[in-house]
Structure formats: C-alpha cells, structure tokens
Scaffold this active site. Structure first.
Site, PDB file in Angstrom:
ATOM      1  N   ASP A   1       0.878  -1.171   0.000  1.00  0.00           N
ATOM      2  CA  ASP A   1       0.000   0.000   0.000  1.00  0.00           C
ATOM      3  C   ASP A   1       0.915   1.221   0.000  1.00  0.00           C
ATOM      4  O   ASP A   1       1.556   1.528   0.998  1.00  0.00           O
ATOM      5  CB  ASP A   1      -0.890  -0.022   1.251  1.00  0.00           C
ATOM      6  CG  ASP A   1      -1.712   1.259   1.412  1.00  0.00           C
ATOM      7  OD1 ASP A   1      -1.713   2.099   0.489  1.00  0.00           O
ATOM      8  OD2 ASP A   1      -2.354   1.419   2.464  1.00  0.00           O
TER       9      ASP A   1
ATOM     10  N   LYS B   1       2.810  11.343  -3.469  1.00  0.00           N
ATOM     11  CA  LYS B   1       1.778  10.664  -4.255  1.00  0.00           C
ATOM     12  C   LYS B   1       0.855  11.661  -4.956  1.00  0.00           C
ATOM     13  O   LYS B   1       0.310  11.367  -6.013  1.00  0.00           O
ATOM     14  CB  LYS B   1       0.966   9.760  -3.330  1.00  0.00           C
ATOM     15  CG  LYS B   1       0.006   8.834  -4.031  1.00  0.00           C
ATOM     16  CD  LYS B   1      -0.573   7.873  -3.014  1.00  0.00           C
ATOM     17  CE  LYS B   1      -1.626   6.966  -3.602  1.00  0.00           C
ATOM     18  NZ  LYS B   1      -2.143   6.060  -2.563  1.00  0.00           N
TER      19      LYS B   1
ATOM     20  N   GLU C   1      -7.371   0.569  -4.172  1.00  0.00           N
ATOM     21  CA  GLU C   1      -7.298   0.523  -2.714  1.00  0.00           C
ATOM     22  C   GLU C   1      -8.619   0.081  -2.050  1.00  0.00           C
ATOM     23  O   GLU C   1      -8.593  -0.808  -1.196  1.00  0.00           O
ATOM     24  CB  GLU C   1      -6.824   1.879  -2.177  1.00  0.00           C
ATOM     25  CG  GLU C   1      -5.339   2.069  -2.463  1.00  0.00           C
ATOM     26  CD  GLU C   1      -4.867   3.510  -2.428  1.00  0.00           C
ATOM     27  OE1 GLU C   1      -5.633   4.381  -1.982  1.00  0.00           O
ATOM     28  OE2 GLU C   1      -3.727   3.754  -2.853  1.00  0.00           O
TER      29      GLU C   1
ATOM     30  N   ASP D   1     -13.029   5.329   1.552  1.00  0.00           N
ATOM     31  CA  ASP D   1     -11.580   5.330   1.742  1.00  0.00           C
ATOM     32  C   ASP D   1     -11.051   6.754   1.647  1.00  0.00           C
ATOM     33  O   ASP D   1     -10.892   7.299   0.553  1.00  0.00           O
ATOM     34  CB  ASP D   1     -10.950   4.423   0.665  1.00  0.00           C
ATOM     35  CG  ASP D   1      -9.425   4.395   0.735  1.00  0.00           C
ATOM     36  OD1 ASP D   1      -8.833   5.091   1.578  1.00  0.00           O
ATOM     37  OD2 ASP D   1      -8.823   3.664  -0.079  1.00  0.00           O
TER      38      ASP D   1
END
Lengths: 587, 112
Positions: free
Chosen positions: A9, A70, A147, A169
């Site tokens: 992850d 990211k 994810e 999420d």
C-alpha cells in the site's frame, strides 16, 4: 510452485507492506513498526532517509525532506530534494525500495515482485507513473489493484450470503468510494468514484491557513515565507487534527516560532472541533457527493447497502462517522486497522496471482469513461470535438471496445486521434489522456473507415489501436501521459540513480538493517538512555491507542532532535514524559 | 457462435437469480488472471442476459431480423377482418420495437 509476491500500500502519508504466509496475512514490520511514513529525506551526510526519520527531520530540514509525493504522481514535474531535482516516480521508488528491503529483511529472502495498490480514481497517467516507480525500485509490478477493492478483499471472510459493501476510503491525499458485492467467493466491484486530490492533507491545510491567519492578525507577521516555521506549523496542524478526533478542543502552542522585528513570535491558539468541522465541511460534502455518484453507478440507494467499511487515516474525523450513520442508519465496520487493511488486501491478491490457493476471485471496474472526439452535433450545432465515449465507466476489467469512424474529406491520408477521459459531451472539457496520428491512409474519397479500439487491462492501463479497415494498416500505442512519459532508457537511468543513492544500504536480504541506527559516536549516558527509551517506546507502538502513539511519536521526535543536536539538557523533560507513558502502558 | 445462455450454461427460461448464480460460478472457475478472453466472454454473456431488460434486448436484436413493413402488410394488407394470431402479433410487436429508436427503450448503451 508458489511464487513470493508482496502486497504494497503506497500511501500519500503512510505506506505498508504485507504478505500471505500459510494462508495468513501478515503486515511486515520494521523493528516493530508496521507503518512507514511516506517521507523521503537526505541527512547531513548525504545519506538517504525514508520513513520515520525522514518525517522527523522534516521539522528541522524541510528543504531536504519530501512528503506526500503521491499527490504529484502522473504529473510532469520535479521536486527539489537537497538541491537535486527528482521526478515523483523516483521519490516513490525510494519509498518502494525501502518497503522491499523491509520485506526482504523480515522474510529472509529476495523479493522482486509486488502487487501495488492505487486509488480507484487514479487516472491512466497516475497508474503508469506508479508502475514506473516500481520498475525504478527494482520491483516488477505484477498487478495494480484499487485501494478500496483491496480493503474489501481483506474484509471478505468467505461469507456465504450475498453482501453489499460500501467502502469509504479517505486517505492522506485521495478519496475513493466503491460499492462492492461479495457473493459466492466473488468480490465484485459494482461502481467506483472519487477524487484524486482530496484527503487528510487538505484538512491540515485548512488548519494551517487558520494558524497563518491568526499569526497575521495577532502579530502582523507572514510565517508562510519561513520554511522552518512552516514545518512546525504543519506539524502543529496535524497534531491538532489528531487531537480533535478524540477531544472537543485542541490547544496549539509553538513557542519561539520565528522572529518578527527583533522579538520572538509565539503561536498560541485554541481550536474547537466545531470550528474545525466547519473548515472542512466542503471536503466532507465532496466525499458524500462522490458516494452518491457511486451508489447511482451501482443502481442502488443507501438502503441496499449491508455494510460500510472505513479505510484510511482520515476516517478518524468524527463528523464522517456521524454523517455516515445519518445516511445509512448503522455503524461502519472497524475490525481491521483502517490503515493496514489495504496492504492486507494487496497481499491477498498477490497470493492469488502467485498461485497460493485463496478462495476468492476479484472482479473490478474502471471508474472512468474513455473515448475520442469526432465531428458531430453538440447543442444542435456541428462541433468538431463532440465526445464519443467508447468504454463506459463501471465496465468490468479487462475490457476491449471498438468503434468505427470515417475520414471527413477526400484524399485524407492522416488522422489525428485524441483519447479523452471523462463524461462531458464536449471532448475538450474532458481530460486528454493521449494522442496519436495514423499516417499513410489510402487516397480515397471521404468515408474511409477507421476502426478505433480501446482496451483497458486489469491494471486499469489503457491501450489504444487504430486500423484502416480496407488495408489493415494499423497503429497502436499504450497511452502514457505524453508529458510524463518515461522511456525505458530514462527508466534505467533513474533506476541507477536511485540505487546509487541507497549506496551500501541495499545489498540484499542478509544485511541486517532493522532500525536505521543513529550513527553518531556521542556516547553520553543520557543519550544512550534516551535511545533505549525510544526503542522501548517503538516496540510498544502496535499495542497503544492512536492518541498515545501520537504523543509518543512527538516525544521521540523531540528526543531525536536533541540527540542530533547533542542537547543533553533538552533530553531530560521529554525522556521523563516518555518514561511515564511507557510505565503507564506497561502497568 | 455460442449464445450467452450456452456460455453461462443456463436454460432459455432462466430467471435473474439463476443467471446470477451461474455467472458467479463461471467467474469463480475462470478468474480474469487465468484466461482473459474467456473471462471477457463470460462478462459479455452476463451483460446480455443478466436482467429482464437485457434479455428482452437480446431476444429482439439477436434473433433474425424481421421486416416490420412486410409483417404489417401481411397482417393488415388484406380485405379480411383485422385479426391476427398470437405469433403474428408477437412478430409484429418485435419488429415494431426494432424499428423505433433503440435508445428509447433501453437505458444501458449496447454492450458487445
């Protein structure tokens, strides 16, 4: 023959690595720590730092520390790290390389393959960049999975009855929502939606802006130009956010933050949860808008959902739970750690691909519509950039779709094809994914048929080909963001560059390097004691509440800074506080 | 060319839940990693017949094409009393629906 593939992850704020062993998922730790902060830095000696130590040095040396990389993945940009320019792919590769080492140390064998998770709403370009980061880190990315899908996989325990889950999420930088149906061993994503630039970082930013405004009003000082003061404000904002998850008020105290007109500026302000929740209300609203789009995509209403799964660190925000409860009428699930379940799901998928018998099949969808533009009607008029969708959102992956187009004038030998991502009927309002040209078409009348084929693979990466029907003349490309394209030569160069950065650190699994030991030679007994205390505190991390952990991290950070600065006196107070916490935890 | 019913191994009269179970079973035995073509074929078959609306579409557009005008002539173009039998009516209805705008009876874009 089972092949070892790790699950990663790669998060905006934190990253984790997990593996399935004898049917059990295990999140791998680095000296007791399962969570690796997604921070990269360069220390005083030019050595590379990843994780906790990079996070700690961010306060002191923000100019040689990178966080939240990211958010820039898939963009044609560079970040500056200690005077050197790096692409987002390279910085992500450094984090991946560290995770690879953690896995190799923990498992005692080399690792070369990984399943990496990406936000469901990551675009083609962002996925491509993630794959490139893997390659630079020396990892073959055998699959990228979404994810929220990974979280659903981790939560799936062979329930026989059909269950419809909503995965919410909210991470550090991205928001995803997916509707997932679990039935008969098939985990089937029905719809996904999200926002690539919405997460806990935005909550921090609201608090940061609030603090900067406060300083401006109180002292007439602009702290935003002072990078060290900013680093402290950023950390103070984060801490305030964490506190407000459990408490109605947070006190923000930063003494000697900076100097203004020769006198010190102290930051001292109280923030109430109510004020904070007002600040972030529009962000939360945006997540609920996305949630409704996802429900609609699955042709469902809130009443059809059996379970809610919360994923990501930012779901600790109390008003999110309240609003979900209002909307669905029941409490979300929380058996698995919301910060670890994505890595666990990645490991499960990795095990499936690696040939381990796992009794689940994953069926995922694309959250995006892809298409091209052509001359057509828009609002009753001829328009050259009418959007022609070819692959529709929420289609099951992998998918291949074709559409036929005709040349528009006689003797047309060239066709420029642009691929867009989005749903707006005006192609120019959508995101351009890539473009290419087909040349050498026959010299014939207008109406020469060109077949355009779009294919999305299991990783959600787009492949495009076009063919002149009459002659079979074909042109195909894998769409990459033309701007951030990494040719294979550039990839090799980046790989060497990152490898050399790691220097001696990276020689294989035999190297025992569990803790990134401080290399300073100072052996003052106070420093030795403090280091022991830190190690002790870290070993307790996975047994403590988030709140305690946060306090401990702050104290460890203060201690580390004192050790670094050889500030023996400064060690006394934080050492005592940390010892108290440990005593309390162990009693 | 196999029909979606053959691909999913269900009978022509199968209802939503039978088709759903057959689909899940097929996916379970043919994960996307193993054989992508096979997986795609299963997906396409499921899309074609998964619910009442898609089955109607499948029946209408994958049967032999019917000529609405010819059927109309056949049914009404005589001096006989206006009476058509059941099969004629179904054919006419089918052809009539086929003749009108596709999008007006379906919400989903056509899946291949």
């Amino acid at each position: 023959m089972n092949e070892l593939i790790i699950g990663i992850d790669l998060g905006t704020t934190n990253s984790e690595v997990a593996v399935v062993e004898q049917g059990q998922v295990r999140v791998l730790d680095d000296g007791g720590r399962k969570i690796l902060p997604s921070f990269v830095g360069i220390d005083d000696n030019g050595e590379i730092l990843v994780g906790e130590r990079a996070r700690n040095q961010y306060l002191v040396y923000p100019e040689r520390t990178i966080k939240s990389i990211k958010r820039l993945m898939g963009e044609d940009t560079h970040v500056d790290l200690a005077g050197q320019a790096y692409t987002p792919q390279e910085i992500s590769a450094i984090i991946l390389k560290r995770l690879k080492t953690i896995a190799e140390t923990s498992l005692g064998q080399m690792v070369s393959k990984a399943v990496i998770t990406v936000p469901a709403y990551f675009s083609d370009a962002q996925r491509q960049a993630t794959r490139d980061a893997g390659a630079i880190a020396g990892l073959e990315v055998v699959r990228m999975i979404n994810e929220p899908t990974a979280a659903a996989l981790a939560y799936h325990h062979d329930q026989s009855a059909a269950q419809r889950m909503l995965v919410y999420d909210l991470g550090g930088g991205t928001f995803d929502v997916s509707v997932v149906n679990v039935e008969g061993g098939v985990v089937e994503v029905l719809s996904s939606h999200g926002d690539n630039h919405l997460g806990g970082d935005d909550f921090d930013q609201r608090i940061i802006d609030y603090l900067l405004d406060h300083l401006r009003e109180t002292y007439g000082v602009d702290a935003s130009k002072d990078s060290k003061a900013m680093a402290r404000i950023v950390r103070a904002a984060e801490n305030a956010k964490f506190q407000l998850s459990d408490q109605p008020y947070a006190r923000i105290e930063e003494e000697y933050l900076l100097e203004h007109d020769g006198s010190p500026v102290h930051l001292s302000v109280e923030l109430s949860r109510m004020v904070y929740e007002e600040m972030i209300e529009d962000c939360i609203d945006a997540t609920f808008d996305a949630l409704h789009i996802a429900l609609k995509g699955a042709k469902m209403t809130a009443a059809d959902i059996d379970e809610i799964i919360l994923v990501g660190g930012s779901i600790r925000t109390p008003c999110i739970r309240e609003r979900l409860l209002d909307e669905f009428g029941f409490e979300p699930h929380g058996e698995l750690d919301p910060e670890l379940c994505v890595a666990m799901g990645a490991a499960i998928q990795a095990a499936m691909i690696g040939g381990q018998q796992v009794d689940t099949v994953l069926v995922d969808v694309t959250p995006y519509t892809y298409g091209t533009s052509a001359i057509g009607m828009l609002n009753g008029e001829y328009y050259p950039f009418t959007y022609v969708p070819i692959i529709h959102k929420n289609s099951v992956l992998p998918i291949r779709k074709s559409d036929a187009f005709a040349t528009s004038f006689d003797g047309q030998e060239v066709v420029d094809v642009t691929i867009y991502q989005g749903e707006d009927p005006d192609a120019l309002n959508n995101v351009k994914s890539g473009e290419f040209r087909i040349e050498g078409l026959q010299d014939v009348e207008a109406g020469n048929i060109i077949t355009l084929t779009l294919e999305l693979d299991l990783d959600g990466i787009l492949h495009v080909s076009a063919q002149e029907k009459e002659t079979g003349l074909e042109k195909s490309i894998t769409i990459k963001n033309a701007l951030s394209r990494f040719e294979s030569a550039a990839l090799d160069t980046a790989k060497q560059r990152i490898t050399s950065l790691f220097g001696q650190m990276e020689t294989g699994p035999d190297v025992v390097e569990p803790h990134e030991e401080e290399e300073e030679t100072s052996t003052a007994p106070e420093i030795e004691a403090a280091k022991k205390l830190i190690a002790k505190a870290e070993s307790l991390f996975d047994q403590v509440s988030a709140e305690d952990r946060e306090d401990m991290i702050d104290l460890i950070e203060t201690l580390s800074n004192c050790i670094k600065a050889n500030d023996i006196e400064g060690l006394a107070e934080p050492s005592e506080q940390l010892a108290d916490i440990i005593y309390y935890l162990e009693s | 060319m196999k029909t979606p019913y053959q691909i999913l191994e269900v009978t022509a009269g199968a209802d939503d839940s039978e088709i759903r179970q057959a689909y899940l079973q097929k996916v379970k035995n043919n994960p996307p990693d193993a054989d992508q073509e096979k997986f795609r074929e299963i997906q396409a078959a499921n899309e074609s017949i998964k619910d009442y609306r898609s089955r109607i579409r499948y029946e209408l557009f994958h049967e032999q094409t019917l000529d609405f005008d010819a059927l109309l002539d056949q049914a009404f173009g005589t001096d006989q009393p206006r009476q058509i039998d059941h099969d004629q009516f179904i054919d006419l209805l089918r052809a009539g629906v086929e003749a009108i705008e596709l999008e007006s009876i379906t919400i989903e874009p056509e899946k291949t």
